[in-house]
Design a protein around this motif. Structure first.
Motif, PDB file in Angstrom:
ATOM      1  N   VAL A   7      45.736  45.036  33.173  1.00 37.32           N
ATOM      2  CA  VAL A   7      44.477  45.194  33.987  1.00 37.32           C
ATOM      3  C   VAL A   7      45.080  46.445  35.020  1.00 37.32           C
ATOM      4  O   VAL A   7      46.076  46.420  35.368  1.00 37.32           O
ATOM      5  N   GLN A  21      37.114  38.585  38.037  1.00 36.14           N
ATOM      6  CA  GLN A  21      36.030  38.726  37.416  1.00 36.14           C
ATOM      7  C   GLN A  21      36.273  38.077  35.994  1.00 36.14           C
ATOM      8  O   GLN A  21      35.721  37.235  35.589  1.00 36.14           O
ATOM      9  N   ASP A  22      37.400  38.447  35.486  1.00 36.15           N
ATOM     10  CA  ASP A  22      37.917  38.147  34.073  1.00 36.15           C
ATOM     11  C   ASP A  22      38.171  36.463  34.111  1.00 36.15           C
ATOM     12  O   ASP A  22      37.989  35.745  33.111  1.00 36.15           O
ATOM     13  N   VAL A  36      42.114  46.673  30.711  1.00 28.51           N
ATOM     14  CA  VAL A  36      40.938  46.344  31.589  1.00 28.51           C
ATOM     15  C   VAL A  36      41.076  47.648  32.606  1.00 28.51           C
ATOM     16  O   VAL A  36      42.022  47.258  33.345  1.00 28.51           O
ATOM     17  N   ALA A  69      38.948  42.932  39.515  1.00 26.64           N
ATOM     18  CA  ALA A  69      38.832  43.022  37.819  1.00 26.64           C
ATOM     19  C   ALA A  69      39.393  41.701  37.372  1.00 26.64           C
ATOM     20  O   ALA A  69      38.792  40.949  36.487  1.00 26.64           O
ATOM     21  N   ALA A  94      40.120  49.591  35.964  1.00 33.53           N
ATOM     22  CA  ALA A  94      39.280  49.422  37.315  1.00 33.53           C
ATOM     23  C   ALA A  94      39.539  50.587  38.114  1.00 33.53           C
ATOM     24  O   ALA A  94      40.597  51.103  38.337  1.00 33.53           O
ATOM     25  N   PHE A 141      35.638  48.926  35.279  1.00 30.13           N
ATOM     26  CA  PHE A 141      35.203  48.124  36.395  1.00 30.13           C
ATOM     27  C   PHE A 141      35.243  48.921  37.720  1.00 30.13           C
ATOM     28  O   PHE A 141      36.070  49.444  38.035  1.00 30.13           O
TER      29      PHE A 141
END
Ligand SMILES: Cc1cc2nc3c(=O)[nH]c(=O)nc-3n(C[C@H](O)[C@H](O)[C@H](O)COP(=O)(O)OP(=O)(O)OC[C@H]3O[C@@H](n4cnc5c(N)ncnc54)[C@H](O)[C@@H]3O)c2cc1C
Ligand code: FES
Length: 278
Positions: A149, A192-193, A172, A189, A174, A182
């Motif tokens: 992330v 949310q995951d 991911v 983020a 962000a 994101f």
């Protein structure tokens, strides 16, 4: 008392290249005349460009990538030291003291591993993912066992995002301004995951980034009872345990016992939140 690692040396390396990276970064590649063993991710070197005006105190940088005796450093330009490193020409001399520090612990199979990178805090994760995928420190992990992330203020501060994505793990992105991935920070983020089920809630966290992100990561991990390691980028004076310039408060029940502070340079830069608190 904790001492510098036995494999640490003071090397004069040669600048191979300096490539721009992102809005305010560079990738500095240096070559050592001396053989270097494969380095554990999140170990670091104290670098000092051998040019007039470089600060008297060398600056610490995580090893970004290694190719035998050639090392790459992913560097965000912050001030005089990083600017001087970014301005180097091919062939220039760079004193590199290291490898220093402990590096990430082995990333084992079992629980899903989430690497949380904030901006230039991505630097110690490239080799961590590479090493976990190749099993160079034990178990070979599958790309599906890990998620990176990667958060930053804006798209241009997600340094080398394409190269991270090419590693094969799920990445991911962000950004605070929504310019990539994101819209929000790395922890938002992650949450949310968790909610969508894309990342298991019993994951392990490995984080490196700005202080507010690390504080929030520690808080979240404690709240949820998750195992969590932080790679700290404290200011450092010597890098080898002499100056007492890098204290990190310890926890009485942790590995350092009643000793009130650990030294980030020789006992870190990676700490489990079972042992220290920010
Ligand atoms: C173990 C470790 C690994 C690191 N790895 C990397 C890396 O891979 N890539 C990278 O770009 N940087 C990394 N850093 C941070 C890097 O060492 C600093 O950015 C650098 O020392 C700044 O030097 P300077 O002379 O350019 O800036 P200075 O002139 O010393 O400082 C300029 C401004 O930046 C602030 N600043 C300096 N260092 C930091 C810091 N660590 N955190 C927050 N603010 C700071 C100063 O307070 C000042 O306001 C790492 C630090 C540590 C301790
Ligand atoms: S930087 Fe000098 S003791 Fe850690």
């Amino acid at each position: 008392m904790p001492a510098p690692p036995v494999d640490a040396r003071s090397l004069i390396t040669e600048c191979v290249s300096v490539e721009p990276c992102g809005d305010d970064g560079v990738i500095l590649r240096v070559r050592s005349e001396e053989h270097l063993e494969p380095l554990r991710a999140a170990r670091f070197f104290m670098l000092s460009a051998q040019v007039p005006g470089f600060p008297a105190i060398p600056r610490p940088f995580s090893v970004y990538r290694q190719d035998g005796a050639e090392l790459e450093f992913l560097i965000k330009i912050m001030g005089r030291g990083t600017q001087a490193l970014a301005d180097l020409s091919e062939g220039a001399a760079v004193r590199a003291t290291g490898p220093l520090g402990n590096g990430w612990p082995d990333i084992d199979a079992g629980n899903h591993s989430v690497m949380l990178a904030g901006g230039i805090g991505s630097a110690p994760f490239y080799m961590a993912i590479e090493q976990a995928l190749s099993g160079s420190h034990g178990t070979i992990l599958d790309a599906s066992d890990m998620t990176l992330v990667y958060g930053a203020a804006t798209k241009g501060l997600l340094y080398d995002l394409e190269r991270f994505a090419a590693l094969g793990v799920r990445v991911v992105a962000a950004t605070d301004d929504g310019s990539e991935g994101f819209h929000g920070n790395a922890l938002e983020a992650l949450k949310q995951d968790w909610e969508s089920g894309a990342i298991p809630t019993d994951c392990r966290l490995y984080a490196c980034g700005p202080d507010p992100m690390l504080h929030a990561t520690e808080h979240l991990a404690r709240e949820r009872g998750l195992k969590c390691w932080l790679s700290l980028e404290d200011l450092m004076g010597c890098g080898v345990g002499i100056c007492n310039g890098c204290p990190v408060p310890t926890l009485p029940d942790g590995a350092m016992g009643d000793w009130p502070n650990a030294k980030c340079c020789v006992e870190g830069p990676v700490f489990s939140i079972a042992d220290v608190t920010l």
